[in-house]
Design a protein around this motif. Structure first.
Motif, PDB file in Angstrom:
ATOM      1  N   CYS A 254       0.869  -1.295  -0.037  1.00 45.77           N
ATOM      2  CA  CYS A 254      -0.020   0.117  -0.086  1.00 45.77           C
ATOM      3  C   CYS A 254       0.911   1.396   0.094  1.00 45.77           C
ATOM      4  O   CYS A 254       0.633   2.137  -0.894  1.00 45.77           O
ATOM      5  CB  CYS A 254      -0.957  -0.024   1.245  1.00 45.77           C
ATOM      6  SG  CYS A 254      -2.294  -1.066   1.221  1.00 45.77           S
ATOM      7  N   PHE A 283      -4.206  -9.210  -1.442  1.00 45.17           N
ATOM      8  CA  PHE A 283      -4.494  -7.857  -1.226  1.00 45.17           C
ATOM      9  C   PHE A 283      -5.956  -7.787  -1.355  1.00 45.17           C
ATOM     10  O   PHE A 283      -6.485  -6.840  -0.296  1.00 45.17           O
ATOM     11  CB  PHE A 283      -3.864  -7.103  -2.528  1.00 45.17           C
ATOM     12  CG  PHE A 283      -3.655  -5.565  -2.323  1.00 45.17           C
ATOM     13  CD1 PHE A 283      -2.543  -5.109  -1.905  1.00 45.17           C
ATOM     14  CD2 PHE A 283      -4.840  -4.892  -2.390  1.00 45.17           C
ATOM     15  CE1 PHE A 283      -2.411  -3.718  -1.760  1.00 45.17           C
ATOM     16  CE2 PHE A 283      -4.864  -3.539  -2.484  1.00 45.17           C
ATOM     17  CZ  PHE A 283      -3.668  -2.684  -1.828  1.00 45.17           C
ATOM     18  N   PRO A 291      -5.011  -4.033  -6.052  1.00 47.27           N
ATOM     19  CA  PRO A 291      -4.052  -2.871  -5.960  1.00 47.27           C
ATOM     20  C   PRO A 291      -4.250  -1.933  -6.924  1.00 47.27           C
ATOM     21  O   PRO A 291      -4.217  -0.674  -6.448  1.00 47.27           O
ATOM     22  CB  PRO A 291      -2.662  -3.753  -6.217  1.00 47.27           C
ATOM     23  CG  PRO A 291      -3.139  -5.362  -6.078  1.00 47.27           C
ATOM     24  CD  PRO A 291      -4.617  -5.288  -6.305  1.00 47.27           C
TER      25      PRO A 291
END
Length: 306
Positions: A254, A283, A291
Motif C-alpha cells: 500500500c 491484497f 491493488p
C-alpha cells in the motif's frame, strides 16, 4: 533486530515514566499526562498500558500495529487506543541520526471520566468514543486540530488543561470520518518476558517481511516448537503467523502504491510476495479491493504519487 526497539523488556506501566523518556514528571500534571518522544526510543515496541492513549505522529512514515490491525502511518496520523490494547508504531524512513520528535501523546484513565459522566450528563457524549477506542480508532481530517489542541494542552495546567482536553475529546467524539482498527480486543500478556518476546518477533517480521519467512525459522528464534509458537502468536496478535506476514507485506505494498509510480508487478515483489496471482488474492482479502483500485482511490484522496 534493532536494539533500540528492544532495549527493555518491561511493560510501559512498569517504566520509570520520567522526562528522560519524554513524559511529564510526576506531580506536574493532573488528569491528563503528556508525552513526546523521537525515534529511536525505548518506548517504541509492541506494548500496552492501562490508560487510554491519543497518539499523533508528527514525523516519519512507517507501519502501525493496533491489536490485530496492521497499516501505514505518516505525519498527521491520529489514533486513540483503549486500555490494554497492544500497539506499536515502527518508522521505516529514519535518517541515521534519528528524529528528535516523532510522537505527541496524551494519556488518561477511564474510571474518573466515567464517574464524572454519572454526575455530569454532558460528559456522556464521549462514552461511545471510549467504547470504540477498545478496538483503536483512527481519525481523518483532524491532524491540524490535534496539533493545535495538543500544543495548548501541554502548555496548560489544572482546570484550564482539563477544559481544553474535554473540548478536544468532544471534537473527536463528533468526528464522523474515522475507522476502527482492531477487529477484536486482544488478550494482553501480563508477564514481562512474554511481552518482550512478542515485541522481538514483531520487529523481526517487520524488518524482514520482504524476504522469505517461515514459521519454522521464527518459532526457532522464539525458542518454541511450531505448535507452541502458533498458539502464542495467535493469542498475542490476533493473527496466524501467515496472516500476520501477509498483512505486513500488503501494508508495504500500500505504501509503495501510494508513494511511487512503480508497476504493480514490481510492487508485488518488493513487498515480499513471490507471485502476482497470490499478491492480488491476498491484497483483495485484506483491503477489499485490488491493488489497482487501491492506487486509484489513494490518488483521488491524497493526489497522485507524492
Amino acid at each position: 533486530m534493532n536494539g533500540n526497539r528492544m532495549r527493555s523488556p518491561e511493560l510501559e506501566h512498569d517504566f520509570q515514566r520520567g522526562p528522560d523518556l519524554g513524559y511529564e514528571p510526576e506531580g506536574t500534571y493532573g488528569y491528563v499526562r503528556c508525552l513526546e518522544h523521537g525515534f529511536p526510543n525505548p518506548l517504541v515496541r509492541w506494548h500496552y498500558h492501562n490508560e487510554y492513549e491519543l497518539h499523533l505522529i508528527t514525523d516519519t512514515h512507517g507501519k502501525v500495529f493496533v491489536g490485530d490491525y496492521i497499516g501505514h502511518f505518516e505525519p498527521g496520523h491520529l489514533v486513540l487506543t483503549g486500555p490494554k490494547l497492544p500497539h506499536n508504531w515502527i518508522s521505516t524512513d529514519v535518517p541515521p541520526e534519528g528524529v528528535a520528535l516523532r510522537d505527541v501523546v496524551l494519556q488518561f484513565h477511564e474510571a474518573p471520566l466515567r464517574r464524572a459522566a454519572e454526575l455530569i450528563t454532558d460528559l456522556r457524549d464521549v462514552l461511545p468514543l471510549l467504547e470504540r477506542a477498545r478496538h483503536g480508532v483512527e481519525f481523518f481530517g483532524m491532524s491540524d486540530v490535534a496539533v493545535a489542541r495538543m500544543q495548548r494542552i501541554k502548555a496548560l495546567r489544572g482546570l484550564k488543561r482539563l477544559t481544553e482536553f474535554l473540548q478536544f475529546l468532544g471534537e473527536l467524539a463528533e468526528c464522523a470520518d474515522y475507522r476502527l482498527l482492531s477487529s477484536m480486543p486482544l488478550q494482553s500478556f501480563d508477564d514481562e518476558p512474554a511481552q518482550a518476546r512478542v515485541s522481538s518477533i514483531v520487529d523481526y517480521i517487520t524488518e524482514n517481511a520482504a524476504k522469505p519467512l517461515s514459521m519454522a525459522e521464527i518459532s526457532a528464534r522464539a525458542g518454541m516448537s511450531e505448535s507452541q509458537f502458533s498458539r502464542f502468536f495467535r493469542r498475542a496478535t490476533g493473527n496466524t503467523f501467515t496472516d500476520f506476514v501477509n498483512r505486513v507485506r500488503v501494508t508495504r505494498a500500500c505504501q509503495l502504491l501510494m508513494d511511487t509510480n512503480q508497476y504493480i508487478t514490481n510492487v508485488c515483489y518488493d513487498a515480499g510476495f513471490n507471485n502476482v496471482a497470490n499478491f492480488n488474492r491476498r491484497f483483495l482479502e485484506i483491503k477489499g479491493m485490488t491493488p489497482k483500485e487501491f492506487r486509484r482511490q489513494a490518488e483521488a484522496r491524497f493526489g497522485p504519487e507524492r
